[in-house]
Design a protein around this motif. Structure first.
Motif, PDB file in Angstrom:
ATOM      1  N   GLY A 242      -6.891   1.278   3.316  1.00  0.00           N
ATOM      2  CA  GLY A 242      -8.334   1.260   3.474  1.00  0.00           C
ATOM      3  C   GLY A 242      -9.037   0.729   2.232  1.00  0.00           C
ATOM      4  O   GLY A 242      -8.404   0.157   1.338  1.00  0.00           O
ATOM      5  N   PRO A 243     -10.342   0.933   2.139  1.00  0.00           N
ATOM      6  CA  PRO A 243     -11.108   0.406   1.008  1.00  0.00           C
ATOM      7  C   PRO A 243     -10.867   1.135  -0.304  1.00  0.00           C
ATOM      8  O   PRO A 243     -11.248   0.652  -1.365  1.00  0.00           O
ATOM      9  CB  PRO A 243     -12.562   0.571   1.474  1.00  0.00           C
ATOM     10  CG  PRO A 243     -12.518   1.721   2.427  1.00  0.00           C
ATOM     11  CD  PRO A 243     -11.200   1.612   3.136  1.00  0.00           C
ATOM     12  N   GLY A 244     -10.236   2.312  -0.244  1.00  0.00           N
ATOM     13  CA  GLY A 244     -10.003   3.073  -1.463  1.00  0.00           C
ATOM     14  C   GLY A 244     -11.261   3.780  -1.954  1.00  0.00           C
ATOM     15  O   GLY A 244     -12.318   3.737  -1.325  1.00  0.00           O
ATOM     16  N   ILE A 245     -11.136   4.420  -3.105  1.00  0.00           N
ATOM     17  CA  ILE A 245     -12.263   5.147  -3.722  1.00  0.00           C
ATOM     18  C   ILE A 245     -12.432   4.615  -5.132  1.00  0.00           C
ATOM     19  O   ILE A 245     -11.461   4.574  -5.903  1.00  0.00           O
ATOM     20  CB  ILE A 245     -12.000   6.666  -3.750  1.00  0.00           C
ATOM     21  CG1 ILE A 245     -11.849   7.208  -2.335  1.00  0.00           C
ATOM     22  CG2 ILE A 245     -13.121   7.399  -4.473  1.00  0.00           C
ATOM     23  CD1 ILE A 245     -11.481   8.678  -2.286  1.00  0.00           C
ATOM     24  N   PRO A 246     -13.629   4.208  -5.506  1.00  0.00           N
ATOM     25  CA  PRO A 246     -13.853   3.724  -6.873  1.00  0.00           C
ATOM     26  C   PRO A 246     -13.435   4.770  -7.907  1.00  0.00           C
ATOM     27  O   PRO A 246     -13.575   5.978  -7.688  1.00  0.00           O
ATOM     28  CB  PRO A 246     -15.360   3.464  -6.921  1.00  0.00           C
ATOM     29  CG  PRO A 246     -15.758   3.279  -5.498  1.00  0.00           C
ATOM     30  CD  PRO A 246     -14.856   4.155  -4.692  1.00  0.00           C
TER      31      PRO A 246
ATOM     32  N   LEU B   1      -5.636  11.244  -7.247  1.00  0.00           N
ATOM     33  CA  LEU B   1      -6.124  10.120  -6.460  1.00  0.00           C
ATOM     34  C   LEU B   1      -5.913   8.844  -7.268  1.00  0.00           C
ATOM     35  O   LEU B   1      -6.368   8.755  -8.416  1.00  0.00           O
ATOM     36  CB  LEU B   1      -7.609  10.290  -6.124  1.00  0.00           C
ATOM     37  CG  LEU B   1      -8.030  11.583  -5.416  1.00  0.00           C
ATOM     38  CD1 LEU B   1      -9.523  11.555  -5.123  1.00  0.00           C
ATOM     39  CD2 LEU B   1      -7.245  11.786  -4.135  1.00  0.00           C
ATOM     40  N   ASN B   2      -5.233   7.861  -6.673  1.00  0.00           N
ATOM     41  CA  ASN B   2      -4.960   6.602  -7.355  1.00  0.00           C
ATOM     42  C   ASN B   2      -5.148   5.448  -6.389  1.00  0.00           C
ATOM     43  O   ASN B   2      -5.150   5.635  -5.158  1.00  0.00           O
ATOM     44  CB  ASN B   2      -3.530   6.571  -7.922  1.00  0.00           C
ATOM     45  CG  ASN B   2      -3.304   7.637  -8.973  1.00  0.00           C
ATOM     46  OD1 ASN B   2      -3.809   7.540 -10.085  1.00  0.00           O
ATOM     47  ND2 ASN B   2      -2.549   8.666  -8.610  1.00  0.00           N
ATOM     48  N   GLY B   3      -5.271   4.274  -6.936  1.00  0.00           N
ATOM     49  CA  GLY B   3      -5.309   3.082  -6.106  1.00  0.00           C
ATOM     50  C   GLY B   3      -3.928   2.787  -5.548  1.00  0.00           C
ATOM     51  O   GLY B   3      -2.904   3.213  -6.080  1.00  0.00           O
ATOM     52  N   ASN B   4      -3.887   2.027  -4.462  1.00  0.00           N
ATOM     53  CA  ASN B   4      -2.616   1.664  -3.841  1.00  0.00           C
ATOM     54  C   ASN B   4      -1.905   0.634  -4.704  1.00  0.00           C
ATOM     55  O   ASN B   4      -2.519  -0.289  -5.221  1.00  0.00           O
ATOM     56  CB  ASN B   4      -2.880   1.080  -2.450  1.00  0.00           C
ATOM     57  CG  ASN B   4      -1.732   1.375  -1.499  1.00  0.00           C
ATOM     58  OD1 ASN B   4      -0.625   1.672  -1.926  1.00  0.00           O
ATOM     59  ND2 ASN B   4      -2.008   1.273  -0.213  1.00  0.00           N
ATOM     60  N   ASP B   5      -0.591   0.771  -4.844  1.00  0.00           N
ATOM     61  CA  ASP B   5       0.133  -0.157  -5.700  1.00  0.00           C
ATOM     62  C   ASP B   5       0.959  -1.164  -4.900  1.00  0.00           C
ATOM     63  O   ASP B   5       1.879  -1.783  -5.424  1.00  0.00           O
ATOM     64  CB  ASP B   5       1.057   0.611  -6.656  1.00  0.00           C
ATOM     65  CG  ASP B   5       2.033   1.519  -5.915  1.00  0.00           C
ATOM     66  OD1 ASP B   5       2.833   2.179  -6.581  1.00  0.00           O
ATOM     67  OD2 ASP B   5       1.993   1.539  -4.654  1.00  0.00           O
ATOM     68  N   ASN B   6       0.638  -1.316  -3.587  1.00  0.00           N
ATOM     69  CA  ASN B   6       1.365  -2.316  -2.816  1.00  0.00           C
ATOM     70  C   ASN B   6       0.478  -3.546  -2.608  1.00  0.00           C
ATOM     71  O   ASN B   6      -0.615  -3.647  -3.151  1.00  0.00           O
ATOM     72  CB  ASN B   6       1.850  -1.734  -1.477  1.00  0.00           C
ATOM     73  CG  ASN B   6       0.707  -1.193  -0.637  1.00  0.00           C
ATOM     74  OD1 ASN B   6      -0.408  -1.699  -0.711  1.00  0.00           O
ATOM     75  ND2 ASN B   6       0.990  -0.157   0.148  1.00  0.00           N
ATOM     76  N   ASP B   7       0.971  -4.473  -1.812  1.00  0.00           N
ATOM     77  CA  ASP B   7       0.262  -5.739  -1.615  1.00  0.00           C
ATOM     78  C   ASP B   7      -0.542  -5.776  -0.329  1.00  0.00           C
ATOM     79  O   ASP B   7      -0.965  -6.853   0.102  1.00  0.00           O
ATOM     80  CB  ASP B   7       1.281  -6.894  -1.603  1.00  0.00           C
ATOM     81  CG  ASP B   7       2.017  -7.017  -2.917  1.00  0.00           C
ATOM     82  OD1 ASP B   7       3.212  -7.357  -2.894  1.00  0.00           O
ATOM     83  OD2 ASP B   7       1.382  -6.753  -3.974  1.00  0.00           O
ATOM     84  N   THR B   8      -0.745  -4.635   0.296  1.00  0.00           N
ATOM     85  CA  THR B   8      -1.415  -4.643   1.598  1.00  0.00           C
ATOM     86  C   THR B   8      -2.912  -4.391   1.487  1.00  0.00           C
ATOM     87  O   THR B   8      -3.596  -4.320   2.498  1.00  0.00           O
ATOM     88  CB  THR B   8      -0.787  -3.573   2.518  1.00  0.00           C
ATOM     89  OG1 THR B   8      -0.888  -2.310   1.859  1.00  0.00           O
ATOM     90  CG2 THR B   8       0.664  -3.888   2.797  1.00  0.00           C
ATOM     91  N   GLY B   9      -3.435  -4.219   0.295  1.00  0.00           N
ATOM     92  CA  GLY B   9      -4.870  -3.996   0.148  1.00  0.00           C
ATOM     93  C   GLY B   9      -5.170  -3.054  -0.979  1.00  0.00           C
ATOM     94  O   GLY B   9      -4.278  -2.586  -1.676  1.00  0.00           O
TER      95      GLY B   9
ATOM     96  N   GLY C  83      -6.715   0.070  -0.903  1.00  0.00           N
ATOM     97  CA  GLY C  83      -6.143   1.326  -0.451  1.00  0.00           C
ATOM     98  C   GLY C  83      -6.347   2.505  -1.379  1.00  0.00           C
ATOM     99  O   GLY C  83      -6.984   2.417  -2.425  1.00  0.00           O
ATOM    100  N   LEU C  84      -5.790   3.611  -0.952  1.00  0.00           N
ATOM    101  CA  LEU C  84      -5.864   4.857  -1.700  1.00  0.00           C
ATOM    102  C   LEU C  84      -4.531   5.569  -1.596  1.00  0.00           C
ATOM    103  O   LEU C  84      -3.925   5.628  -0.518  1.00  0.00           O
ATOM    104  CB  LEU C  84      -6.980   5.757  -1.155  1.00  0.00           C
ATOM    105  CG  LEU C  84      -7.128   7.124  -1.822  1.00  0.00           C
ATOM    106  CD1 LEU C  84      -7.639   6.971  -3.253  1.00  0.00           C
ATOM    107  CD2 LEU C  84      -8.065   8.021  -1.019  1.00  0.00           C
TER     108      LEU C  84
END
Length: 351
Positions: free
Chosen positions: A283-287, A329-337, A339-340
Motif C-alpha cells: 500500500g501507500p505506507g505511512i510517512p 513500523l517500517n517502510g517496505n524493503d521489496n520492489d513492489t511499492g 508499502g508498510l
C-alpha cells in the motif's frame, strides 16, 4: 533463762517461750560439752520483713502508673502521624487524587506516604486516560450518527428514487462505519491488563495467522489482493490466543483496507533471536513523521481515502505491550511499492 530456749539439736528451730513464738539458733562447742542458744522473737522478724517489702513495693506502685502514662503519651505521639495520614485519606473523595503533603511526615511514615502518592498518581493517570477515551469515543460516535441522521432525512424528504437509493446506501455505509467503531471500542475495552496474563498459553503464531487470514480472505478477494503466509519453522509465544488473534486481525484488516486492488499482503513469523511476527503490504505506507502518531487512539492520516476508526494500531500496540513485545513500523524493503512493514518483536526469552 534457767531452761533451754529450744531443743538440743544444732541449727535453727522454733519454740514458744512465755506464750510467744521465737526463732532459736543452737550451737555446740567442738567437744560437745557446751551448748549456746540465741533466740529472737518471730514478731520482730515479721515486722522487719513487712517493712522491707513495703520499702521495695512502694516505689514500684508509684512508678507503674507514671510509666504507663508515659508509654501512653509516647505511643500516641508516635502514632499521631499515622492517625493524621489516616484522617486525610479517609476524608478524600473518589475524585481527589492529589499527592499527600510530605512536609512534617516522620521518617518512619515517609515510605508509606510516598507509596500512597505513587498509587494516587497511577490512579489519576488511569482515570484521565479513561475520561479522554470516553470523550474521544463520544466524539467519534457522534460524527457517524449525525451523518446517518442527515442521510435518513434526505431519504425521507426526497421524491427522486435515485436520490433515495443513494441516501440509503450512505446510511448503510454509515452503519458499517459505526459498527466497526463500536467493535473496535469494545475490543479495546476487553484488553484488560489485570486479567490478561491469567489466560496465557503457548500460541502457535503460524496456525493463528492461517486462521485469521482464512477469515479475512473474502475481504482480500473482493479487492483481488493476494495474501501469502511464509512457510517457516513453528513459532510459539506465551500469550492469550484471542488477543493475539485480535492483533493479527487488525494488522491484516489495515493491510487489506489500505492496499490498492491487485496488491499483495505478506505474513511471516520466524525465530531470529526472538520471535518476530511481520505483516507487510504494498500500500501507500505511512510517512516517517506520522508513524508514532498513528499509534495513538483515534488518529487517522489525512487523505488516506479510507474510513477507519483510528483504533486499530493502538489496539495492536496495547496487546503487544501486554505480551512483553514491542511494535515497529517500517517502510517496505521489496520492489513492489512503498508499502508498510509492521513487526511485533518478542525478546529472546519468549522464544
Amino acid at each position: 533463762p534457767h531452761t533451754a530456749l529450744g531443743g538440743k539439736k544444732e541449727g535453727y528451730s522454733e519454740s514458744t517461750i512465755n506464750g510467744e513464738a521465737w526463732r532459736v539458733l543452737t550451737k555446740w562447742d567442738p567437744r560437745h560439752e557446751f551448748m549456746i542458744q540465741v533466740a529472737e522473737p518471730l514478731a520482730g522478724r515479721e515486722r522487719l520483713a513487712r517493712h522491707i517489702t513495703l520499702k521495695m513495693l512502694l516505689p514500684t506502685l508509684i512508678a507503674l502508673p507514671v510509666l504507663a502514662l508515659l508509654i501512653w503519651f509516647g505511643v500516641g505521639a508516635g502514632l499521631r502521624p499515622l492517625q493524621q495520614l489516616k484522617q486525610e485519606v479517609k476524608q478524600r473523595t473518589a475524585n481527589r487524587l492529589d499527592p499527600l503533603a510530605m512536609v512534617g511526615v516522620p521518617e518512619e511514615v515517609a515510605p508509606l506516604a510516598q507509596a500512597l502518592n505513587e498509587l494516587f498518581a497511577r490512579l489519576q493517570q488511569a482515570f484521565e486516560g479513561e475520561r479522554r477515551f470516553t470523550a474521544d469515543a463520544a466524539h467519534e460516535l457522534r460524527t457517524p450518527l449525525a451523518a446517518l441522521k442527515i442521510q435518513a432525512q434526505v431519504a425521507l424528504r426526497s421524491t427522486d428514487k435515485a436520490e433515495q437509493n443513494l441516501a440509503l446506501e450512505n446510511v448503510l455505509h454509515g452503519v458499517d462505519r459505526a459498527t466497526r467503531l463500536v467493535e473496535q471500542l469494545l475490543a479495546l475495552a476487553r484488553v484488560d491488563p489485570e486479567t490478561a496474563a491469567i489466560n496465557y498459553r503457548q500460541v502457535d503464531l503460524h496456525g493463528l495467522a492461517a486462521t485469521v487470514m482464512a477469515d479475512l480472505e473474502p475481504l482480500a478477494h473482493a479487492k483481488q489482493i493476494e495474501m501469502t503466509l511464509e512457510e517457516d519453522a513453528a513459532c510459539y509465544v506465551l500469550g492469550d490466543n484471542a488477543q493475539l488473534g485480535l492483533l493479527l486481525r487488525n494488522l491484516l484488516d489495515n493491510a487489506i483496507r489500505y492496499t490498492p486492488a491487485g496488491g499483495q499482503v505478506l505474513v511471516s513469523a520466524r525465530d531470529a533471536n526472538g520471535i518476530v511476527l511481520t505483516v507487510q503490504d504494498t500500500g501507500p505506507g505511512i510517512p516517517q513523521a506520522e508513524r508514532e502518531q498513528v499509534l495513538q487512539r483515534f488518529y487517522r492520516i489525512a487523505g488516506s481515502g479510507e474510513d477507519g476508526s483510528g483504533l486499530g494500531l493502538s489496539i495492536v500496540r496495547r496487546i503487544a505491550e501486554l505480551h512483553g513485545a514491542r511494535l515497529e513500523l517500517n517502510g517496505n524493503d521489496n520492489d513492489t511499492g512503498a508499502g508498510l512493514r509492521v513487526s511485533v518483536l518478542w525478546p529472546a526469552r519468549q522464544s
